[in-house]
Enzyme design. Structure first.
Site, mmCIF file in Angstrom:
data_model
loop_
_atom_site.group_PDB
_atom_site.id
_atom_site.type_symbol
_atom_site.label_atom_id
_atom_site.label_comp_id
_atom_site.label_asym_id
_atom_site.label_seq_id
_atom_site.Cartn_x
_atom_site.Cartn_y
_atom_site.Cartn_z
ATOM 1 N N HIS A 124 11.547 2.931 35.495
ATOM 2 C CA HIS A 124 10.278 3.551 35.087
ATOM 3 C C HIS A 124 10.602 4.626 34.030
ATOM 4 O O HIS A 124 10.426 5.818 34.263
ATOM 5 C CB HIS A 124 9.555 4.125 36.311
ATOM 6 C CG HIS A 124 8.091 4.393 36.111
ATOM 7 N ND1 HIS A 124 7.113 3.938 36.971
ATOM 8 C CD2 HIS A 124 7.428 5.077 35.157
ATOM 9 C CE1 HIS A 124 5.928 4.348 36.557
ATOM 10 N NE2 HIS A 124 6.092 5.053 35.447
ATOM 11 N N ASN A 168 8.705 -1.031 34.645
ATOM 12 C CA ASN A 168 7.361 -0.484 34.602
ATOM 13 C C ASN A 168 6.845 -0.478 33.166
ATOM 14 O O ASN A 168 7.416 0.186 32.301
ATOM 15 C CB ASN A 168 7.317 0.951 35.137
ATOM 16 C CG ASN A 168 5.881 1.416 35.264
ATOM 17 O OD1 ASN A 168 5.172 0.985 36.158
ATOM 18 N ND2 ASN A 168 5.421 2.239 34.336
ATOM 19 N N GLU A 169 5.782 -1.244 32.934
ATOM 20 C CA GLU A 169 5.066 -1.231 31.645
ATOM 21 C C GLU A 169 5.985 -1.224 30.425
ATOM 22 O O GLU A 169 6.053 -0.229 29.688
ATOM 23 C CB GLU A 169 4.159 0.001 31.553
ATOM 24 C CG GLU A 169 3.061 0.054 32.559
ATOM 25 C CD GLU A 169 2.138 1.268 32.338
ATOM 26 O OE1 GLU A 169 2.320 1.997 31.347
ATOM 27 O OE2 GLU A 169 1.237 1.472 33.162
ATOM 28 N N GLU A 357 -0.887 -0.267 39.510
ATOM 29 C CA GLU A 357 -1.369 1.086 39.174
ATOM 30 C C GLU A 357 -2.793 0.988 38.669
ATOM 31 O O GLU A 357 -3.108 0.123 37.854
ATOM 32 C CB GLU A 357 -0.581 1.719 38.012
ATOM 33 C CG GLU A 357 0.772 2.238 38.311
ATOM 34 C CD GLU A 357 1.411 2.905 37.094
ATOM 35 O OE1 GLU A 357 0.687 3.350 36.172
ATOM 36 O OE2 GLU A 357 2.634 2.966 37.080
ATOM 37 N N TRP A 411 4.118 12.743 31.482
ATOM 38 C CA TRP A 411 4.879 12.438 30.267
ATOM 39 C C TRP A 411 4.528 13.372 29.104
ATOM 40 O O TRP A 411 4.463 14.582 29.302
ATOM 41 C CB TRP A 411 4.673 10.960 29.896
ATOM 42 C CG TRP A 411 4.969 10.019 31.045
ATOM 43 C CD1 TRP A 411 4.062 9.274 31.742
ATOM 44 C CD2 TRP A 411 6.252 9.727 31.649
ATOM 45 N NE1 TRP A 411 4.698 8.527 32.729
ATOM 46 C CE2 TRP A 411 6.033 8.780 32.679
ATOM 47 C CE3 TRP A 411 7.568 10.151 31.414
ATOM 48 C CZ2 TRP A 411 7.060 8.274 33.483
ATOM 49 C CZ3 TRP A 411 8.589 9.640 32.199
ATOM 50 C CH2 TRP A 411 8.336 8.717 33.211
HETATM 51 O O1 IFM Z 1 1.647 8.174 34.554
HETATM 52 C C1 IFM Z 1 1.624 6.912 33.988
HETATM 53 C C2 IFM Z 1 2.656 6.007 34.625
HETATM 54 O O2 IFM Z 1 3.935 6.557 34.569
HETATM 55 C C3 IFM Z 1 2.675 4.662 33.942
HETATM 56 N N1 IFM Z 1 1.344 4.111 33.884
HETATM 57 C C4 IFM Z 1 0.289 4.940 33.392
HETATM 58 C C5 IFM Z 1 0.274 6.248 34.152
HETATM 59 C C6 IFM Z 1 -0.897 7.139 33.686
HETATM 60 O O3 IFM Z 1 -0.820 7.393 32.335
#
Ligand code: IFM
Length: 446
Positions: A124, A168-169, A357, A411
């Protein structure tokens, strides 16, 4: 409490209800227990960065027992968290750090002792800085570095943890970190983006293979960020711009895993990524995931634009569109979740979907010891209704992880956006369950 006709008992018995977090956003303990810096430690502690840092974050490193008990108290059954690569391998590769390994055993054991299922995300966004010094995701060696890390984690934790996400993403950490330069490691331009993206695609599949080899009884998935993309109007150039943005944001990383390659059909310039192929890569990009996680937050309106190159499209900022926005300036559009579930479930190779999420952020304050976050309750209610509708329509949706448990470090945006169902005072690290958290607790009994 008013559940607006939605009740937990309307969902399949085995439907997973959980919360999701990540290491850098919560753990803190920047250099404790032998951990070395990740790219996010470097990025946020540089003079240029003005929005705080995750040096302490929510102090999950010391407070994990309390937080896991909170999850239990809220009647949630699953906890998705990530491992900090540089806590396990301070040098990125080589010998593991026993203290770091022990920490994650403690977290996992604590989940199990509390009846909470742990779901691990391998990556992540917090790449060890030593690996970034050698080019990070742009260096093909990352395939070896990541494999080494995935081998270790799966062998070490695989007897206890049976649910895994690889990345993650990828579009977020590659797009924001290696194209736009607004996330760590702050690189800008296609010369970073294209190799980094291709290597992430390869690691996504390789991570899946390693997990399957080492934990044959595990369920393995990976996550994709997604957004509804609408054209500014029906003019052909805007409609085509929307298709290109959709390909970039919603198709780029899932399609190669499914054996469909990168979406060069609508973004021909993307063919330049083939420069980074080596023989066998087309096969190596594929992996038969048991499930995918989709992460949905907002809708985008696209328009034709000369920049950026290859894409020739950009977004019209939500604040210029007279729509409801969160405090990161993103449009709050819960309805879009249904569109995304429909879109991703149409791929032949997608077997099961989790919402790994979803959530919403505001700039909230504690008033008389309470946070009355009605807007978040509305968002959750609406998206839960959408989930029920999707299941009724035959979509194989298996669970929902709320982002997030406790307000954390968001972030590049720092501590202002509060996504939690539990409020955090970042000075004292005192947690206070928000009204939405109490709502969830009751909802899950309904
Ligand atoms: O906080 C982030 C997460 O780390 C990754 N997906 C989106 C969230 C919200 O911006």
């Amino acid at each position: 409490m008013d559940f607006g006709k939605i009740k937990a008992k309307h969902f399949p018995k085995k439907f997973i209800w959980g919360v999701a977090t990540s290491a850098y956003q919560t753990e803190g303990a920047r250099n404790l227990g032998g951990k070395q810096d990740s790219i996010w430690d470097t990025f946020t502690n540089s003079k240029k960065f003005k929005n705080g840092n995750g040096n302490k974050a929510t102090d999950f490193y010391h407070k994990y027992e309390k937080d896991i008990k909170l999850i239990k108290e809220l009647n949630l059954g699953s906890f998705r968290f990530s491992i900090s690569w540089s806590r396990i391998f301070p040098n990125g590769i080589g010998e593991p750090n026993p203290n770091g390994v022990e920490f994650y055993h403690e977290v996992i054991d604590c989940c199990i002792a509390n009846g909470i299922e742990p779901w691990i995300t391998l990556y992540h966004w917090d790449l060890p800085q030593v690996l970034q010094n050698m080019g990070g995701w742009t260096n093909r060696e990352i395939l070896h570095w990541f494999s080494h890390y995935a081998e270790f984690c799966s062998r070490e934790f695989g007897s206890k943890v049976k649910k895994w996400f690889v990345l993650n993403e990828p579009m977020s950490f590659i797009g924001l970190g290696y194209f736009m330069g607004i996330h760590a490691p702050g690189k800008k331009g296609l010369r970073y983006f294209l190799p980094a993206a291709h290597h992430a695609t390869l690691c996504q599949a390789e991570g899946g293979r390693i997990l399957r080899k080492n934990i044959p009884d595990a369920q393995i998935g990976t996550t994709f960020s997604c957004s509804v993309v609408r054209p500014k109007n029906i003019w052909r150039r805007h409609v085509n711009a929307a298709k290109r943005l959709d390909a970039l944001l919603n198709r780029f990383f899932i399609e190669p895993a499914l054996g469909l390659g990168y979406p060069t059909d609508v973004i021909p310039g993307l063919k330049r990524i083939e420069k980074y192929y080596q023989p066998g890569d087309k096969e190596r990009m594929k992996f038969d995931f048991d499930f995918i996680g989709i992460q949905y937050y907002f809708r985008i309106v696209a328009q034709y634009s000369l920049l950026p190159p290859i894409l020739f499209a950009n977004q019209i900022p939500a604040e210029k569109r007279n729509v409801k926005i969160n405090n990161m300036g993103m449009e709050i559009y819960p309805k879009g979740l249904l569109k995304m579930l429909e879109k991703f479930s149409q791929y032949e190779g997608v077997k099961e979907i989790y919402i790994s999420e979803s959530g919403v952020c505001f700039d909230e304050e504690l008033l008389d010891g309470k946070v009355n976050d009605k807007n978040r309750i509305q968002y959750l209610k609406k998206t839960f209704k959408i989930c029920r509708k999707a299941i009724k329509r035959g979509i194989n949706l298996k669970g929902y992880f709320i982002w997030t448990l406790v307000d954390n470090f968001e972030w590049a945006d720092g501590f202002k956006p509060r996504f939690g169902i539990v409020y955090n005072n970042f000075q004292t690290q005192k947690r206070t369950i928000k009204k939405s958290g109490l709502w969830i607790k009751e909802f899950l009994k309904s």
